[in-house]
Write a protein that holds these residues in place. Sequence first.
Motif, mmCIF file in Angstrom:
data_model
loop_
_atom_site.group_PDB
_atom_site.id
_atom_site.type_symbol
_atom_site.label_atom_id
_atom_site.label_comp_id
_atom_site.label_asym_id
_atom_site.label_seq_id
_atom_site.Cartn_x
_atom_site.Cartn_y
_atom_site.Cartn_z
ATOM 1 N N UNK A 1 0.845 -1.194 0.000
ATOM 2 C CA UNK A 1 0.000 0.000 0.000
ATOM 3 C C UNK A 1 0.880 1.244 0.000
ATOM 4 N N UNK A 2 0.450 2.272 -0.709
ATOM 5 C CA UNK A 2 1.234 3.503 -0.816
ATOM 6 C C UNK A 2 0.834 4.528 0.238
ATOM 7 N N UNK A 3 -0.447 4.832 0.334
ATOM 8 C CA UNK A 3 -0.935 5.827 1.290
ATOM 9 C C UNK A 3 -2.458 5.751 1.372
ATOM 10 N N UNK B 1 -2.200 4.002 6.023
ATOM 11 C CA UNK B 1 -0.797 4.297 5.731
ATOM 12 C C UNK B 1 -0.619 5.814 5.708
ATOM 13 N N UNK B 2 0.114 6.318 6.673
ATOM 14 C CA UNK B 2 0.350 7.756 6.806
ATOM 15 C C UNK B 2 1.520 8.166 5.902
ATOM 16 N N UNK B 3 1.377 9.289 5.188
ATOM 17 C CA UNK B 3 2.417 9.768 4.279
ATOM 18 C C UNK B 3 3.576 10.440 5.016
ATOM 19 N N UNK B 4 3.420 10.634 6.314
ATOM 20 C CA UNK B 4 4.516 11.187 7.101
ATOM 21 C C UNK B 4 4.596 12.698 7.060
ATOM 22 N N UNK B 5 5.389 13.219 7.975
ATOM 23 C CA UNK B 5 5.529 14.670 8.087
ATOM 24 C C UNK B 5 6.851 15.172 7.516
ATOM 25 N N UNK B 6 7.882 14.372 7.631
ATOM 26 C CA UNK B 6 9.199 14.792 7.159
ATOM 27 C C UNK B 6 9.525 14.274 5.766
ATOM 28 N N UNK B 7 10.768 14.461 5.390
ATOM 29 C CA UNK B 7 11.255 13.993 4.089
ATOM 30 C C UNK B 7 12.544 13.202 4.291
ATOM 31 N N UNK B 8 12.899 12.435 3.283
ATOM 32 C CA UNK B 8 14.151 11.681 3.328
ATOM 33 C C UNK B 8 14.919 11.933 2.030
ATOM 34 N N UNK B 9 16.243 12.119 2.174
ATOM 35 C CA UNK B 9 17.074 12.370 0.990
ATOM 36 C C UNK B 9 16.954 13.811 0.548
ATOM 37 N N UNK B 10 15.994 14.097 -0.305
ATOM 38 C CA UNK B 10 15.742 15.448 -0.794
ATOM 39 C C UNK B 10 14.619 16.067 0.030
#
Length: 237
Positions: A198-200, A212-221
């Motif tokens: 599942x994506x979101x 599925x939570x898309x989150x608050x932060x970012x990773x990489x860029x």
Amino acid sequence: MKPTKLEIKNLKVKAKNLQGLQILHLSDLHINKKTKIEDIKKLVSFCNDIEYDFLALTGDIIDCKADKIIPQLEALNLLKKVFYISGNHDIFYGLKRLKTLLTNFTFLDNKTIFIKYQNKEIALAGISDRFSKFFKIQREEKKVFEFLKNNEDSILLAHQPKDYSLAVNSNTKLFLCGHTHGGQIFPFHYFVKLFQPFLAGIFYKKNTCIYVNKGLGTWGIDFRYKADSEITLLKLC
């Protein structure tokens, strides 16, 4: 993490026998040395002003060693009624130290507890991230499964959507996770779908509601495209 615009995403989800329960769901903060303390304080103030029964934080709190961001984590520690589990980044950068700093939170990796809600006892469990095996951390799947299966009103927290089968097969009513960032930057959505079921968003399998939570932060860029960050208030109905 750079929460410049904080908004609450209100969602109604179906979860039998858990009607009325309100869960604030955060995931994938990815706090690092560039994260401003002021941003964490804004997030904490924003969340603490929301009415909820408990806050579920489904992993990847940090994106560097915890000792590098002690003031940020001390500020985060002021969030109320938090249950959290590890993400792969937490394990990689040092889960043991993270736990010593988040003293106000309840750590749920491979743990099972009961929380009271409207004269009911709701079974709440967490499972260590799948990345654990690379650091010789045991995932107690059998223990968690038996606990959930033997308690009708149950909720499972995990980091990755891949663990949904543990919830579905144990007849768990609600499964909360993160990890995917919703793809973070389109068209990487398609790449994520190769590795995660599942994506979101909301999904239903048998008697289990999956979110599925898309989150608050970012990773990489430090950038998102067609995958907005989110702070989600789940209202069970």
